[in-house]
Scaffold this motif. Structure first.
Motif, PDB file in Angstrom:
ATOM      1  N   SER A  61       0.810  -1.215   0.000  1.00 15.23           N
ATOM      2  CA  SER A  61       0.000   0.000   0.000  1.00 15.23           C
ATOM      3  C   SER A  61       0.841   1.262   0.000  1.00 15.23           C
ATOM      4  O   SER A  61       0.482   2.269  -0.630  1.00 15.23           O
ATOM      5  N   GLU A  62       2.000   1.251   0.677  1.00 18.33           N
ATOM      6  CA  GLU A  62       2.830   2.452   0.730  1.00 18.33           C
ATOM      7  C   GLU A  62       3.358   2.820  -0.651  1.00 18.33           C
ATOM      8  O   GLU A  62       3.303   3.982  -1.085  1.00 18.33           O
ATOM      9  N   ASP A  63       3.888   1.811  -1.365  1.00 14.38           N
ATOM     10  CA  ASP A  63       4.447   2.084  -2.687  1.00 14.38           C
ATOM     11  C   ASP A  63       3.356   2.490  -3.672  1.00 14.38           C
ATOM     12  O   ASP A  63       3.553   3.378  -4.517  1.00 14.38           O
ATOM     13  N   GLU A  64       2.191   1.837  -3.582  1.00 16.46           N
ATOM     14  CA  GLU A  64       1.090   2.169  -4.472  1.00 16.46           C
ATOM     15  C   GLU A  64       0.657   3.611  -4.285  1.00 16.46           C
ATOM     16  O   GLU A  64       0.466   4.357  -5.254  1.00 16.46           O
ATOM     17  N   GLN A  65       0.522   4.047  -3.015  1.00 16.96           N
ATOM     18  CA  GLN A  65       0.099   5.418  -2.762  1.00 16.96           C
ATOM     19  C   GLN A  65       1.151   6.414  -3.234  1.00 16.96           C
ATOM     20  O   GLN A  65       0.823   7.445  -3.847  1.00 16.96           O
ATOM     21  N   ALA A  66       2.433   6.096  -3.016  1.00 12.25           N
ATOM     22  CA  ALA A  66       3.497   7.016  -3.405  1.00 12.25           C
ATOM     23  C   ALA A  66       3.534   7.210  -4.916  1.00 12.25           C
ATOM     24  O   ALA A  66       3.648   8.346  -5.413  1.00 12.25           O
ATOM     25  N   VAL A  67       3.428   6.128  -5.688  1.00 11.89           N
ATOM     26  CA  VAL A  67       3.494   6.238  -7.142  1.00 11.89           C
ATOM     27  C   VAL A  67       2.300   7.023  -7.684  1.00 11.89           C
ATOM     28  O   VAL A  67       2.445   7.887  -8.555  1.00 11.89           O
ATOM     29  N   VAL A  68       1.102   6.734  -7.167  1.00 16.43           N
ATOM     30  CA  VAL A  68      -0.096   7.411  -7.670  1.00 16.43           C
ATOM     31  C   VAL A  68      -0.058   8.899  -7.333  1.00 16.43           C
ATOM     32  O   VAL A  68      -0.349   9.762  -8.188  1.00 16.43           O
ATOM     33  N   LEU A  69       0.344   9.253  -6.092  1.00 19.59           N
ATOM     34  CA  LEU A  69       0.406  10.668  -5.727  1.00 19.59           C
ATOM     35  C   LEU A  69       1.472  11.391  -6.543  1.00 19.59           C
ATOM     36  O   LEU A  69       1.272  12.544  -6.973  1.00 19.59           O
ATOM     37  N   HIS A  70       2.602  10.733  -6.769  1.00 17.68           N
ATOM     38  CA  HIS A  70       3.660  11.352  -7.579  1.00 17.68           C
ATOM     39  C   HIS A  70       3.155  11.643  -8.996  1.00 17.68           C
ATOM     40  O   HIS A  70       3.400  12.727  -9.545  1.00 17.68           O
ATOM     41  N   TRP A  71       2.445  10.690  -9.559  1.00 13.77           N
ATOM     42  CA  TRP A  71       1.902  10.850 -10.913  1.00 13.77           C
ATOM     43  C   TRP A  71       0.889  11.991 -10.972  1.00 13.77           C
ATOM     44  O   TRP A  71       0.931  12.830 -11.872  1.00 13.77           O
ATOM     45  N   MET A  72       0.008  12.069  -9.982  1.00 10.60           N
ATOM     46  CA  MET A  72      -1.026  13.104 -10.005  1.00 10.60           C
ATOM     47  C   MET A  72      -0.448  14.482  -9.705  1.00 10.60           C
ATOM     48  O   MET A  72      -0.921  15.492 -10.259  1.00 10.60           O
ATOM     49  N   VAL A  73       0.570  14.555  -8.838  1.00  9.69           N
ATOM     50  CA  VAL A  73       1.195  15.853  -8.551  1.00  9.69           C
ATOM     51  C   VAL A  73       1.812  16.422  -9.822  1.00  9.69           C
ATOM     52  O   VAL A  73       1.696  17.625 -10.118  1.00  9.69           O
ATOM     53  N   LYS A  74       2.478  15.555 -10.616  1.00  9.10           N
ATOM     54  CA  LYS A  74       3.054  16.023 -11.880  1.00  9.10           C
ATOM     55  C   LYS A  74       1.965  16.570 -12.804  1.00  9.10           C
ATOM     56  O   LYS A  74       2.170  17.592 -13.480  1.00  9.10           O
ATOM     57  N   LEU A  75       0.821  15.907 -12.833  1.00  9.23           N
ATOM     58  CA  LEU A  75      -0.266  16.374 -13.693  1.00  9.23           C
ATOM     59  C   LEU A  75      -0.785  17.728 -13.230  1.00  9.23           C
ATOM     60  O   LEU A  75      -1.106  18.603 -14.048  1.00  9.23           O
ATOM     61  N   VAL A  76      -0.869  17.935 -11.912  1.00 13.08           N
ATOM     62  CA  VAL A  76      -1.334  19.226 -11.383  1.00 13.08           C
ATOM     63  C   VAL A  76      -0.356  20.327 -11.752  1.00 13.08           C
ATOM     64  O   VAL A  76      -0.743  21.429 -12.185  1.00 13.08           O
ATOM     65  N   LEU A  77       0.955  20.045 -11.596  1.00 15.30           N
ATOM     66  CA  LEU A  77       1.957  21.054 -11.889  1.00 15.30           C
ATOM     67  C   LEU A  77       1.997  21.392 -13.385  1.00 15.30           C
ATOM     68  O   LEU A  77       2.269  22.535 -13.766  1.00 15.30           O
ATOM     69  N   GLU A  78       1.726  20.386 -14.225  1.00 10.68           N
ATOM     70  CA  GLU A  78       1.821  20.599 -15.664  1.00 10.68           C
ATOM     71  C   GLU A  78       0.547  21.173 -16.266  1.00 10.68           C
ATOM     72  O   GLU A  78       0.596  22.005 -17.180  1.00 10.68           O
ATOM     73  N   HIS A  79      -0.632  20.760 -15.739  1.00  9.89           N
ATOM     74  CA  HIS A  79      -1.894  21.118 -16.389  1.00  9.89           C
ATOM     75  C   HIS A  79      -2.812  21.964 -15.522  1.00  9.89           C
ATOM     76  O   HIS A  79      -3.890  22.352 -15.986  1.00  9.89           O
ATOM     77  N   GLY A  80      -2.459  22.231 -14.303  1.00 13.47           N
ATOM     78  CA  GLY A  80      -3.259  23.100 -13.457  1.00 13.47           C
ATOM     79  C   GLY A  80      -4.656  22.547 -13.186  1.00 13.47           C
ATOM     80  O   GLY A  80      -4.816  21.373 -12.849  1.00 13.47           O
ATOM     81  N   ALA A  81      -5.682  23.396 -13.380  1.00 11.68           N
ATOM     82  CA  ALA A  81      -7.055  23.010 -13.044  1.00 11.68           C
ATOM     83  C   ALA A  81      -7.585  21.900 -13.942  1.00 11.68           C
ATOM     84  O   ALA A  81      -8.564  21.230 -13.586  1.00 11.68           O
ATOM     85  N   GLN A  82      -6.952  21.680 -15.090  1.00  8.81           N
ATOM     86  CA  GLN A  82      -7.407  20.621 -15.999  1.00  8.81           C
ATOM     87  C   GLN A  82      -6.722  19.283 -15.727  1.00  8.81           C
ATOM     88  O   GLN A  82      -6.798  18.359 -16.546  1.00  8.81           O
ATOM     89  N   TRP A  83      -6.067  19.156 -14.598  1.00  8.46           N
ATOM     90  CA  TRP A  83      -5.268  17.942 -14.353  1.00  8.46           C
ATOM     91  C   TRP A  83      -6.133  16.673 -14.358  1.00  8.46           C
ATOM     92  O   TRP A  83      -5.697  15.622 -14.854  1.00  8.46           O
ATOM     93  N   TRP A  84      -7.368  16.761 -13.828  1.00  9.97           N
ATOM     94  CA  TRP A  84      -8.165  15.536 -13.748  1.00  9.97           C
ATOM     95  C   TRP A  84      -8.644  15.083 -15.132  1.00  9.97           C
ATOM     96  O   TRP A  84      -8.757  13.876 -15.382  1.00  9.97           O
ATOM     97  N   GLU A  85      -8.904  16.015 -16.046  1.00 10.76           N
ATOM     98  CA  GLU A  85      -9.281  15.629 -17.403  1.00 10.76           C
ATOM     99  C   GLU A  85      -8.137  14.873 -18.075  1.00 10.76           C
ATOM    100  O   GLU A  85      -8.351  13.852 -18.747  1.00 10.76           O
ATOM    101  N   VAL A  86      -6.916  15.386 -17.888  1.00 16.76           N
ATOM    102  CA  VAL A  86      -5.754  14.702 -18.464  1.00 16.76           C
ATOM    103  C   VAL A  86      -5.553  13.347 -17.799  1.00 16.76           C
ATOM    104  O   VAL A  86      -5.259  12.343 -18.464  1.00 16.76           O
ATOM    105  N   ALA A  87      -5.743  13.293 -16.476  1.00 18.26           N
ATOM    106  CA  ALA A  87      -5.599  12.019 -15.761  1.00 18.26           C
ATOM    107  C   ALA A  87      -6.600  10.993 -16.256  1.00 18.26           C
ATOM    108  O   ALA A  87      -6.259   9.813 -16.445  1.00 18.26           O
TER     109      ALA A  87
END
Length: 576
Positions: A532-558
């Motif tokens: 569970s620790e590794d799974e949470q870390a990878v998913v949060l890392h991936w989503m943080v990059k999307l937020v930094l790159e796409h801003g408010a549209q991050w969830w559409e890209v995700a």
């Protein structure tokens, strides 16, 4: 003899015909005795020539099959009670041998029949569910009665083409007398006029609507039609209005007269074929597995509907029968493989099959094409969306081409100068440029002592290995979308000093929400440890990059990337 005649006189006016025959039979036996003939001998004579009634004295008279009143009995009003699967049985209809057609049998009793197939009458989604379900249930289908009065629903029964409903009504006097169902207008040769008028109506209406101007009226949207176009439509309607009012008891407008004339025309042209098709066995071998036969019929229906939609939308008819477009047909086949609808692929295959053509070009039909070998690998490894992504394909081809010339001795400075030179020139034509690539690649391989065909087959065999496919997927997942550059080569993303709304939402994701996303990413090829620790870390890392790159549209890209991952998952191969 007087006593015998007296027994005949004793018959009552209310006596049934069966009782009267029994009385006459017994009297005949008495007369035979008076003539000195032994009735026992008469009725055991194998010839039976003198056995008028065919029954020995004293034996009960056999009951004759009486079908009087069968028509009224079959058509009598009754409560419609369907069974748990939706079938309806009329026990008043005689059970016959399999080769006896129900419509012909009922026709002999003055009953007109009409058959309705569920496929084409019921909701399309329900029809699909029915054919997908081995335990068929048609209870949701309520058959639509045919036009006209007096129709009674007799039966709903299963066939290999799906459920059918049989409606019936008492034949009119004109039908009972053998009158042809065609109207006088059709008999005098107005078929062409009817069809031409309908074609003209469709054309003039299309032009009128296409040329109309949309505006806003008092009640909302409105269309203003040009007066000339309106007059053209009215002129065609006037021609249809001239059709005879051939349906007894009805005052019909132009559409009604047209429908009635077309029904009669189709009835006259098809004759008994429609009923015959209802009961005819499908032209498939009995050896074919029933599920496979059902699949063939379902796909054929779906393909027919697809072609009908294209005919209505684009005006396509039978242009596929022309022999001068086979190369274009093959090109369209390859194009539609990547578009994703198997019905389009099947349609172009059918066109080629009609012309006895191969899916390979005529000059390459003797050997297998490398391009067709690459296609299934692309779909298996990346899915249809990435396989058809032209930006992605540009990047990958350029990368591999650069690596080849690098391996053959080209320097980076030479590559940069050639890139600047190429992009300073006008854009070329794709087909010609593909030809240039093929020729120059062959020349490069000849100069370096390489076999381009053997090299291609060797590489395709390598990347088809399961472990290699997994590594390629993982590498693909690590790249930014629509980029050939690996993650390490992507530009650095600045982390804000203040907590943004997007980061607050992402960093607040609990483990139980991250788990399903991590499982999907792992199935698509990402290297994630099963904890569970590794799974949470990878998913949060991936989503943080999307937020930094796409801003408010991050969830559409995700969401887009998650769908792409889902498509890359290889489904288990189905057993034949």
């Amino acid at each position: 003899m007087k006593d015998i005649l007296g027994r005949i006189d004793d018959s009552s006016p209310n006596e049934s015909s069966h009782e009267l025959v029994c009385r006459l039979r017994d009297c005949a036996h008495e007369i035979e005795k008076l003539r000195g003939i032994d009735p026992a001998i008469v009725y055991t004579d194998p010839d039976g020539q003198t056995n008028f009634f065919g029954v020995a004295p004293g034996a009960p008279m056999p009951d004759y099959i009486n079908l009087e009143g069968l028509r009224d009995k079959i058509l009598a009003p009754r409560e419609i009670v369907r069974d748990c699967a939706g079938w309806l049985v009329n026990t008043d209809i005689p059970i016959c041998d399999e080769d006896v057609r129900a419509d012909k049998l009922l026709d002999a009793f003055g009953i007109e029949t009409h058959f309705v197939a569920m496929d084409g009458d019921a909701d399309e989604a329900f029809v699909e569910r029915y054919f997908d379900n081995d335990e068929a249930d048609c209870t949701e289908w309520t058959p639509t009665p045919p036009a006209g009065d007096g129709w009674v629903l007799l039966e709903i029964y299963p066939t290999e083409d799906g459920p059918y409903a049989m409606f019936a009504r008492k034949k009119s006097k004109s039908h009972a007398a053998g009158a042809a169902p065609r109207t006088e207008a059709v008999r005098v040769g107005s078929e062409v006029a009817i069809i031409k008028s309908l074609i003209d109506l469709a054309r003039t209406t299309f032009i009128a609507l296409d040329d109309s101007e949309e505006g806003c009226g008092d009640d909302g949207r409105m269309h203003v039609i040009d007066s000339a176009n309106f007059d053209a439509v009215c002129a065609v309607m006037d021609r249809l209005e001239e059709l005879p009012d051939d349906r007894p008891g009805y005052t019909m407008d132009a559409p009604g007269k047209t429908e009635w004339a077309l029904r009669n025309l189709l009835d006259a042209r098809s004759g008994d074929d429609a009923a015959q098709r209802t009961f005819a066995d499908p032209k498939l071998s009995d050896e074919l597995h029933p599920d496979t036969a059902k699949l063939v019929r379902r796909f054929a229906r779906s393909l027919g509907n697809k072609l009908l939609d294209a005919q209505r939308k684009y005006g396509y008819t039978n242009g596929w029968a022309a022999p001068d477009w086979m190369d274009e047909c093959r090109a369209q086949l390859m194009k539609h493989i990547y578009k994703g609808d198997p019905r389009d692929v099947a349609a172009y295959c059918a066109f080629l099959w009609h012309h006895n053509e191969s899916t390979l070009p005529a000059d390459d039909a003797s050997g297998e094409r490398f391009q067709l070998h690459v296609q299934p690998w692309m779909l298996k490894c990346f899915g249809a969306e990435i396989a058809a992504d032209t930006v992605e394909r540009n990047h990958r081809f350029f990368e591999e081409a650069a690596e080849l010339v690098q391996a053959c001795g080209m320097t980076a400075s030479e590559a940069h100068r050639l890139v600047d030179y190429t992009w300073s020139r006008p854009i070329g034509e794709k087909v010609q440029e593909v030809g240039g690539v093929m020729v120059t690649l062959a020349a490069l391989c000849l100069a370096n002592g390489l076999d381009m065909h053997a090299a291609g087959e060797t590489e395709l065999a390598r990347i088809n290995q399961p472990d290699v496919v997994i590594r390629i997927r993982a590498k693909q997942a690590s790249k930014p979308k629509r980029s050939s550059l690996p993650e390490s080569a992507a530009p650095a993303l600045a982390y804000p000093a203040e907590l943004t709304g997007g980061l607050r939402e992402v960093l607040g994701w609990p483990n139980f929400r991250c788990g399903p996303v991590a499982h999907l990413m792992r199935a698509a090829g990402a290297d994630i440890k099963p904890n569970s620790e590794d799974e949470q870390a990878v998913v949060l890392h991936w989503m943080v990059k999307l937020v930094l790159e796409h801003g408010a549209q991050w969830w559409e890209v995700a969401s887009d990337e998650l769908r792409a991952m889902q498509e890359r998952i290889v489904a288990p191969e189905q057993k034949p």
